[in-house]
Design a protein around this motif. Sequence first.
Motif, short mmCIF file in Angstrom:
data_model
loop_
_atom_site.label_atom_id
_atom_site.label_comp_id
_atom_site.label_asym_id
_atom_site.label_seq_id
_atom_site.Cartn_x
_atom_site.Cartn_y
_atom_site.Cartn_z
N GLN A 1 5.83 -2.89 5.83
CA GLN A 1 6.23 -2.73 4.44
C GLN A 1 4.77 -2.05 3.66
N PHE A 2 5.14 -1.09 4.25
CA PHE A 2 4.36 0.41 2.97
C PHE A 2 5.13 1.15 2.74
N ILE A 3 4.82 1.81 1.49
CA ILE A 3 5.19 2.96 0.66
C ILE A 3 4.91 4.24 0.40
N PRO A 4 5.79 4.79 1.84
CA PRO A 4 5.49 5.47 2.70
C PRO A 4 5.91 6.90 1.49
N LEU A 5 4.61 8.11 1.78
CA LEU A 5 4.52 9.55 0.67
C LEU A 5 4.67 10.44 1.45
N HIS A 6 5.13 11.47 1.41
CA HIS A 6 5.26 12.83 2.39
C HIS A 6 5.56 14.32 1.89
N SER A 7 5.03 15.27 2.38
CA SER A 7 5.35 16.43 1.08
C SER A 7 6.42 17.37 2.37
N ALA A 8 6.96 16.36 3.85
CA ALA A 8 7.61 17.74 4.88
C ALA A 8 9.29 17.27 3.60
N GLU A 9 9.44 17.06 2.85
CA GLU A 9 10.78 16.62 1.88
C GLU A 9 10.27 17.70 0.73
N LEU A 10 9.88 18.55 0.57
CA LEU A 10 9.34 19.84 -0.53
C LEU A 10 10.92 21.04 -0.26
N PRO A 11 10.58 21.44 -1.39
CA PRO A 11 12.25 22.86 -0.67
C PRO A 11 11.20 23.98 -0.02
N ILE A 12 12.00 23.54 0.36
CA ILE A 12 11.54 26.28 1.38
C ILE A 12 11.03 26.18 0.27
N ARG B 1 10.40 17.66 10.01
CA ARG B 1 11.28 17.27 9.33
C ARG B 1 11.60 15.31 9.72
N GLU B 2 11.66 15.58 11.22
CA GLU B 2 12.30 14.27 11.38
C GLU B 2 11.00 13.51 12.28
N LYS B 3 10.26 14.29 11.81
CA LYS B 3 8.41 13.57 12.90
C LYS B 3 8.10 13.09 11.30
N PHE B 4 8.38 13.64 10.19
CA PHE B 4 7.76 13.13 9.02
C PHE B 4 8.54 11.76 8.87
N ALA B 5 9.89 11.49 8.90
CA ALA B 5 10.88 10.90 8.48
C ALA B 5 10.68 9.40 9.29
N GLU B 6 10.83 9.83 10.63
CA GLU B 6 10.74 9.34 11.42
C GLU B 6 9.29 7.74 11.27
N LEU C 1 0.97 -1.14 0.27
CA LEU C 1 0.11 -0.26 -0.09
C LEU C 1 0.72 1.94 -0.41
N VAL C 2 0.33 2.41 -0.77
CA VAL C 2 1.26 3.70 -1.16
C VAL C 2 0.12 4.69 0.17
N VAL C 3 0.74 4.81 1.55
CA VAL C 3 0.24 5.84 2.49
C VAL C 3 0.90 7.19 2.54
N PHE C 4 -0.21 7.68 1.94
CA PHE C 4 -0.01 9.48 2.72
C PHE C 4 0.28 9.89 4.03
N ILE C 5 1.59 10.45 4.91
CA ILE C 5 1.64 10.61 5.87
C ILE C 5 0.67 12.42 5.86
N SER C 6 0.11 12.37 6.80
CA SER C 6 -0.49 13.43 6.85
C SER C 6 -0.34 14.05 8.42
N GLY C 7 0.17 15.60 8.45
CA GLY C 7 0.42 15.76 10.13
C GLY C 7 0.86 17.55 10.67
N ARG C 8 1.27 17.95 11.22
CA ARG C 8 1.37 19.54 11.38
C ARG C 8 3.07 19.67 10.92
N ILE C 9 3.29 20.71 9.40
CA ILE C 9 4.31 21.36 9.53
C ILE C 9 4.82 22.42 9.60
N THR C 10 3.49 23.51 9.65
CA THR C 10 3.85 25.12 9.67
C THR C 10 4.11 24.79 11.35
N GLY C 11 5.02 25.78 11.71
CA GLY C 11 5.01 26.20 13.27
C GLY C 11 6.34 24.81 14.37
N ASP C 12 6.28 23.53 13.54
CA ASP C 12 6.87 22.59 13.86
C ASP C 12 8.13 22.30 13.46
#
Length: 108
Positions: free
Chosen positions: A37-48, A23-28, A8-19
């Motif tokens: 055995q999931f395939i994770p996706l998230h937007s925490a590694e997008l460029p600033i 980056r570490e939270k999403f990476a963990e 399963l491809v799994v999108f990780i959703s959570g607070r970015i602004t003000g935290d």
Amino acid sequence: MEERSKKLVVFISGRITGDPRYREKFAEAAAKLRKAQFIPLHSAELPIGLTEGEYMKISLAMLDAADAIFPLPDWEDSRGAMIEVSMAVKSGKKFVREEPDGTFTVSG
């Protein structure tokens, strides 16, 4: 055309602004999902430097490509994450939850 794995491809959703640890939270979270055995996706590694609207367009495209969403515990503290979770519900995505013992359950 190449077939995708059965994982399963799994999108990780959570607070970015003000935290400052976002980056570490999403990476963990991604590492835990990958180990399960999931395939994770998230937007925490997008460029600033993008606008909030640009980040949301990219995040929603990632969510659209995913099979499921994994809301982090702080998702309700983020306008963007609340939009992502709402879109996941409306589009029939599965939900992944981490149990107290560290395992994951999939519903939906």
